[in-house]
Design a protein around this motif. Structure first.
Motif, PDB file in Angstrom:
ATOM      1  N   THR A 119       0.830  -1.204   0.000  1.00 60.75           N
ATOM      2  CA  THR A 119       0.000   0.000   0.000  1.00 60.75           C
ATOM      3  C   THR A 119       0.862   1.250   0.000  1.00 60.75           C
ATOM      4  N   PHE A 120       1.903   1.241   0.837  1.00 58.54           N
ATOM      5  CA  PHE A 120       2.817   2.390   0.885  1.00 58.54           C
ATOM      6  C   PHE A 120       3.474   2.607  -0.480  1.00 58.54           C
ATOM      7  N   LEU A 121       3.981   1.531  -1.089  1.00 58.24           N
ATOM      8  CA  LEU A 121       4.627   1.652  -2.397  1.00 58.24           C
ATOM      9  C   LEU A 121       3.637   2.121  -3.457  1.00 58.24           C
ATOM     10  N   ALA A 122       2.396   1.618  -3.380  1.00 56.84           N
ATOM     11  CA  ALA A 122       1.383   2.021  -4.360  1.00 56.84           C
ATOM     12  C   ALA A 122       1.054   3.504  -4.230  1.00 56.84           C
ATOM     13  N   VAL A 123       0.986   4.010  -2.999  1.00 56.76           N
ATOM     14  CA  VAL A 123       0.715   5.439  -2.787  1.00 56.76           C
ATOM     15  C   VAL A 123       1.856   6.286  -3.335  1.00 56.76           C
ATOM     16  N   VAL A 124       3.091   5.856  -3.058  1.00 56.40           N
ATOM     17  CA  VAL A 124       4.252   6.592  -3.576  1.00 56.40           C
ATOM     18  C   VAL A 124       4.232   6.602  -5.103  1.00 56.40           C
ATOM     19  N   CYS A 125       3.984   5.429  -5.671  1.00 59.50           N
ATOM     20  CA  CYS A 125       3.919   5.347  -7.144  1.00 59.50           C
ATOM     21  C   CYS A 125       2.798   6.211  -7.693  1.00 59.50           C
ATOM     22  N   GLY A 126       1.668   6.224  -6.996  1.00 55.65           N
ATOM     23  CA  GLY A 126       0.552   7.052  -7.433  1.00 55.65           C
ATOM     24  C   GLY A 126       0.904   8.527  -7.432  1.00 55.65           C
ATOM     25  N   LEU A 127       1.628   8.975  -6.395  1.00 60.39           N
ATOM     26  CA  LEU A 127       2.031  10.383  -6.320  1.00 60.39           C
ATOM     27  C   LEU A 127       3.025  10.721  -7.423  1.00 60.39           C
ATOM     28  N   VAL A 128       3.986   9.830  -7.649  1.00 61.19           N
ATOM     29  CA  VAL A 128       4.976  10.075  -8.701  1.00 61.19           C
ATOM     30  C   VAL A 128       4.314  10.052 -10.072  1.00 61.19           C
ATOM     31  N   GLY A 129       3.454   9.058 -10.292  1.00 62.90           N
ATOM     32  CA  GLY A 129       2.822   8.886 -11.602  1.00 62.90           C
ATOM     33  C   GLY A 129       1.734   9.884 -11.903  1.00 62.90           C
ATOM     34  N   SER A 130       1.247  10.597 -10.880  1.00 61.98           N
ATOM     35  CA  SER A 130       0.136  11.541 -11.099  1.00 61.98           C
ATOM     36  C   SER A 130       0.531  12.684 -12.028  1.00 61.98           C
ATOM     37  N   THR A 131       1.817  12.954 -12.146  1.00 61.22           N
ATOM     38  CA  THR A 131       2.267  14.044 -13.022  1.00 61.22           C
ATOM     39  C   THR A 131       2.800  13.527 -14.354  1.00 61.22           C
ATOM     40  N   ALA A 132       2.664  12.228 -14.601  1.00 62.19           N
ATOM     41  CA  ALA A 132       3.243  11.648 -15.817  1.00 62.19           C
ATOM     42  C   ALA A 132       2.672  12.288 -17.072  1.00 62.19           C
ATOM     43  N   VAL A 133       1.361  12.520 -17.082  1.00 66.85           N
ATOM     44  CA  VAL A 133       0.716  13.025 -18.298  1.00 66.85           C
ATOM     45  C   VAL A 133       1.267  14.377 -18.731  1.00 66.85           C
ATOM     46  N   ASP A 134       1.764  15.174 -17.770  1.00 70.91           N
ATOM     47  CA  ASP A 134       2.306  16.497 -18.106  1.00 70.91           C
ATOM     48  C   ASP A 134       3.669  16.408 -18.785  1.00 70.91           C
ATOM     49  N   HIS A 135       4.310  15.242 -18.707  1.00 66.61           N
ATOM     50  CA  HIS A 135       5.654  15.096 -19.260  1.00 66.61           C
ATOM     51  C   HIS A 135       5.690  14.158 -20.469  1.00 66.61           C
ATOM     52  N   LEU A 136       4.556  13.566 -20.806  1.00 61.17           N
ATOM     53  CA  LEU A 136       4.508  12.680 -21.974  1.00 61.17           C
ATOM     54  C   LEU A 136       4.301  13.511 -23.235  1.00 61.17           C
ATOM     55  N   LEU A 137       4.807  12.999 -24.343  1.00 68.44           N
ATOM     56  CA  LEU A 137       4.833  13.758 -25.595  1.00 68.44           C
ATOM     57  C   LEU A 137       3.865  13.171 -26.613  1.00 68.44           C
ATOM     58  N   ALA A 138       3.417  14.035 -27.534  1.00 67.44           N
ATOM     59  CA  ALA A 138       2.414  13.618 -28.508  1.00 67.44           C
ATOM     60  C   ALA A 138       3.030  13.116 -29.804  1.00 67.44           C
ATOM     61  N   GLY A 139       4.346  12.898 -29.819  1.00 71.67           N
ATOM     62  CA  GLY A 139       5.015  12.482 -31.051  1.00 71.67           C
ATOM     63  C   GLY A 139       5.482  11.049 -31.001  1.00 71.67           C
TER      64      GLY A 139
END
Length: 761
Positions: free
Chosen positions: A21-41
């Motif tokens: 659960t702890f690891l999943a929460v950490v991953c969720g926090l880190v991954g929550s900003t992924a969409v802002d750094h992904l590219l459309a190309g």
């Protein structure tokens, strides 16, 4: 390894679940900003002729590989003084925006060029801005500019389109589609899981595993964006694949756990046996999928590499969660896992021990539907093989006519503004910027105007060329006809010519490809070197970059598949059979995709067929489909081998092992396939055509694999082959005894079988 894992799950389930659960929460926090750094190309080759041409255009003429095309409408007419003044102000606003290299507009261009930028009725104009940032950042830059200038102002109505906006809208629409898919897939999957497992607690297990896989993979993608380019389309794959494999793997483990619990009556012992047997199968199956997906990293386009990153992360986390988290949850719940069991009243009424859930094992396995189906296929092996193969060959036939292209505005819904602009440009204007091929001549400092003019004249004679624009003027039908009607130039020993394709030639069609080859065949004036770019050349280069690597990727996937299945079975026959049947199922799924989405049958499933398919997406879906097919192959072959090793290993025992292996795994495979189809079918709600194509291909492939390949063709072949199924040359048999991954029987590997010693099953 499995024994230590399950013992820890039994003795300390809360510690495991708290840590996870702890690891999943950490991953969720880190991954929550992924969409802002992904590219459309990620779909264009950066080491190609078109890339080199675009680089020259950028250095010498402030041009870029992507443009923002603004459709400007004015009821008073484009030449009206007030409209011209407002239009000029609009051009200045765009030119001063970040990411704009140059702007072409009728109010600031030469008189001859302006005519190409004004519609036939004189009430609409095109403003074409070259957007910097490449395919990675140009879509975001274009969107920012469009947000500033779109709308109605002082008599002008501005709508944004062009290649950069098309890519931006595809990315945005994909994110909206992802939310819709989740809203559809999660509730439907849960209801189906409740119906299959018979209980609510048990149905939640796969969703927990899938959720962990999503959180961990999004965190992985976010971390990867700090060191490499990652495509935004990996988000769609992450969610769908995590739900599908979470269901797939957990279904296998829980069904085995219930089976072992009925046999031994001790839940802890049943959990140990289930993890030892099903856990091995899950991890082995995941390795086959990971190896298939890892081959995508060999392609030069980061779109495909991104799919590999997402797929590998999802598969690895789903597999590990299945053998670590799921046992801990089962141990913690104990008998409560059967509470809220919808089938308990029915079982009490029947006073039987048989589980009412769809994955239960019948007390008399010979009365099992899948057992009888397998026996029937083996009794009629030749007709079953011939009939099943004929069906798949018919479905695969359209693949012979497959054509590849690039994503255009037509893959977007009709409500898309970028698509509306493209359609207006196509019907109302003399020149469509998408139909322009640019030719860049380097080392042309010593080339004089007469030579350039002669070269332009020769280009204009190529069939389907409307005009060629060179620094000395516009050329048609082998002669100069006046001033340039579209952009061109000469600077620093570099010459830029533009070829306008006739609107009667459709993009990515055979005539368009033939025209591009004919243009290439025209010799450039010595000593200049000609390099081409434009929509058609970009597509040609990107497809060539993928097709050049395809044989290597295919060979690596095939070899890894053969090796892994050999290590699992100790046979050389079963891996070859599996490879051929999987390729047949894949071809059938691709044939259906061509028939629907390229040729336009069944209304193209609500999309607008372009006559081509996006090669990058096809390659990814083909690799993923192959990997998932191997998933089911491992599930079934592992159970068949388990039965075979426990038998005296006669020909009759082979037939019985096949029937019993399919009987014990058939329910799981069918249920898993149904649930996977639900998840992928939810993706068919996508408004982006190639995402819908992806979903349909996977649904067809999974359904054909689970119902036709595994339940008919596999038993028919293995029944016909008899003991030859388990044969391997002596050196390979010795190798398997030393390094094989499956449990061995006291009988060892089968010797070369006799032909008629044993009774046929």
């Amino acid at each position: 390894m499995f024994e230590r894992i399950v013992n820890r799950a039994i003795t300390s389930p809360k510690r495991i679940l708290l840590a996870v659960t702890f690891l999943a929460v950490v991953c969720g926090l880190v991954g929550s900003t992924a969409v802002d750094h992904l590219l459309a190309g990620g779909q264009l080759s950066q080491n190609s002729e078109s890339a080199r041409a675009n680089q020259l255009l950028s250095q010498h003429f402030s041009q870029q590989e992507m443009d923002l095309t603004l459709l400007v409408r004015a009821q008073a007419g484009i030449d009206d003084p007030t409209v011209a003044r407002t239009g000029t102000q609009l051009v200045e606003r765009i030119r001063s925006s970040a990411g704009v290299s140059s702007v072409l507009a009728p109010w600031t261009a030469s008189r001859s060029m302006a005519r190409s930028l004004i519609s036939s009725d004189g009430k609409s104009a095109l403003v074409v801005a070259a957007i910097s940032g490449g395919e990675e950042w140009a879509p975001k830059n274009a969107k920012a500019i469009a947000n500033r200038v779109e709308g109605t102002d002082d008599g002008l109505t501005v709508t944004a389109g062009g290649m950069a906006m098309v890519q931006s809208e595809i990315a945005d629409q994909s994110q909206r589609d992802l939310l819709v898919m989740e809203v559809i897939a999660v509730p439907l999957s849960f209801l189906a899981l409740v119906a299959i497992f018979g209980g609510i607690y048990a149905a939640l297990l796969p969703l927990v595993v899938g959720g962990i896989a999503i959180a961990a993979t999004l965190a992985e993608l976010r971390l990867l964006t700090s060191v490499t380019d990652v495509s935004i389309y990996a988000m769609n794959v992450t969610t769908a694949l995590a739900l599908a494999l979470g269901i797939d793997y957990t279904l296998l483990l829980l069904s085995r756990y219930r089976e072992e619990a009925r046999l031994c009556g001790d839940r802890n012992q049943a959990l140990r046996r289930a993890v030892a047997k099903a856990g091995r199968t899950v991890l082995f199956s995941s390795v086959t999928v990971i190896l298939a997906l890892s081959a995508l990293t060999l392609f030069p386009l980061y779109f495909l590499r991104s799919m590999a990153y997402a797929g590998i992360g999802v598969v690895a986390v789903a597999a590990v969660s299945t053998v670590v988290v799921a046992p801990a949850l089962i141990a913690l719940l104990g008998d409560r896992i059967e509470t809220l069991d919808l089938y308990a009243p029915l079982r009490r009424r029947l006073k039987g021990k048989r589980d009412g859930a769809a994955i239960a094992v019948s007390a008399d396995i010979t009365q099992n539907f899948w057992y009888r189906t397998a026996r029937r296929a083996m009794r009629n092996a030749v007709p079953a093989l011939a009939g099943g193969a004929a069906v798949l060959f018919v479905l695969a036939a359209p693949v012979l006519g497959i054509r590849f292209g690039m994503p255009t505005e037509r893959i977007l819904p009709s409500s898309s503004t970028a698509r509306q602009v493209a359609e207006a440009v196509q019907s109302e204007f003399r020149v469509n910027p998408s139909d322009v091929t640019s030719i860049v001549l380097s080392d042309a400092g010593s080339v004089g105007t007469p030579e350039l003019s002669a070269y332009a004249n020769q280009l204009s004679l190529v069939p389907g060329v409307q005009s060629v624009n060179a620094p000395d003027g516009a050329h048609q039908d082998g002669a100069r006809v006046g001033a340039p009607s579209y952009v061109t130039g000469k600077k620093d020993a570099v010459v830029w010519l533009t070829v306008i394709r006739s609107p009667t030639i459709e993009a990515f069609s055979a005539p368009a490809r033939n025209q591009l080859r004919a243009l290439h065949a025209v010799p450039a004036p010595h000593p200049a070197v000609a390099q081409f770019t434009g929509q058609e050349q970009l597509s040609t280069d990107s497809n060539a970059a993928v097709l050049d690597k395809l044989p290597t990727v295919g060979a690596l996937i095939a070899l890894s598949t053969l090796l892994l299945l050999f290590l699992l079975t100790g046979s050389v026959i079963i891996p070859i059979k599996s490879l051929l049947l999987n390729l047949l199922a894949l071809s059938a799924a691709l044939g259906v995709v061509v028939w629907i989405f390229q040729e336009g049958h069944l209304g193209a499933f609500g999309t607008s067929p372009t006559g081509t398919l996006v090669l990058n997406m096809l390659v990814f879906v083909a690799v993923l489909t192959f990997g998932l097919s191997m998933d089911y192959e491992v599930f079934i072959v592992a159970r068949i081998r388990e039965q075979w090793l426990a038998s005296p290993q006669t020909r009759a025992d082979n037939a019985e092992a096949v029937a019993r292996g399919i009987a014990t795994s058939g329910r799981v495979v069918t249920a898993a396939a149904m649930l996977m189809c639900i998840v992928f079918a939810a993706m068919s709600s996508a408004q982006v055509a190639f995402v819908r194509m992806f979903a349909v291909c996977l649904v067809v492939a999974v359904a054909a694999d689970a119902l036709l390949i595994r339940m008919v063709l596999v038993p028919a072949f293995m029944g016909l082959a008899g003991r030859w199924n388990w044969w391997a040359p002596k050196p390979l048999a010795a190798l398997h005894r030393r390094f094989g991954l499956a449990e061995e029987s006291p009988h060892g590997l089968a010797a070369a079988p006799s032909s008629d010693r044993d009774e046929s099953g």
